[in-house]
Design a protein around this motif. Sequence first.
Motif: not given
Length: 313
Positions: A41-48, A81-88, A101-104
């Motif tokens: 959910p965090f990947l999708v939202f923060s990627a958009k 949450c934090s991992t997904g937001i950083v990657m997204g 990958f490194i940042a996540g």
Amino acid sequence: MEKKKVLNEGIWMLALFVVLLLVAIYVPGVSVLSSLFLVLPFLVFSAKYSLKSSVMFGLISLLVASVAGGLGAVPLAFVFCSTGIVMGSMVYKKLDKLSIFIAGSLTFLLNIVLLYVSTILLTGVNVATEMNEAFKRSFQESMDLMEELGQPLPEEAVKQFQEGFSFFYALTPSLFVLFALTAVFLFMLVNFPILKKLKINVPHFQPFRMWRMPKSILWYYLILLLLSFVAIPEVGSSWYSTYVNLMFMLQFCLIIQGLSFFYFFADIKKWPKIVPIILTVLSIVFLPLLYLVRLLGIIDLGFDLRQRLQQKP
């Protein structure tokens, strides 16, 4: 209209997150599988959407997690949450996959270290120490039982077991790093194809056969090896813990280099793709083969085998 779209998607992603979180907490049989998708959910939202919107979405998610799963669910929710937001957010900025990958991995690692330290401070229980002591007690009980049966273990075997316990205990920091790298790799493996299905532009890794470690890795490895002869790492010392962890991570890099070279060689020779995959599996199962892979990585880094192979007519 844009705000309404963000709000609607935020609600859907929030609902998905709550379902996945509750499954991860309350359904033991599929909790690990569910955990792999908790960043989705965090990947999708923060990627958009922008980082500001993503952080707001994350804060609301933590609040909802505390209501749905109790306060104990908040640390778990924060990790994903934090991992997904950083990657997204890095996908949103169109950065390369290795950087993501490194940042996540660094974000996930920082989170689990904070959880580990917080657990020690709040409960006074060091999980790694407790596990180490439990293994030692179990081993001692097994030794006592064997002595009662008249089949005591040789002194040399006992010493090797004790050294093994000390080694793995000292290796705790590296195991954290390895766990973070593996977890984020799996997050990307299972979630990025879903992002593609949702029409989100996801970068690609270079083919594994093209992966190459910095040549400095080899120098660090050799210097550390020489230092171990000058100042022998004694079990229990700070130097021992430092040496074990640095050597483990350097050897891990050399193994990746060796496996990457084998995939490169298999590609040049037009071997079936299953051949290097079988070697990778066998290397994990049979440790002596892993030593050979590491040696291959050292030779490839030191003598640039790939360039030599490409120069051959």
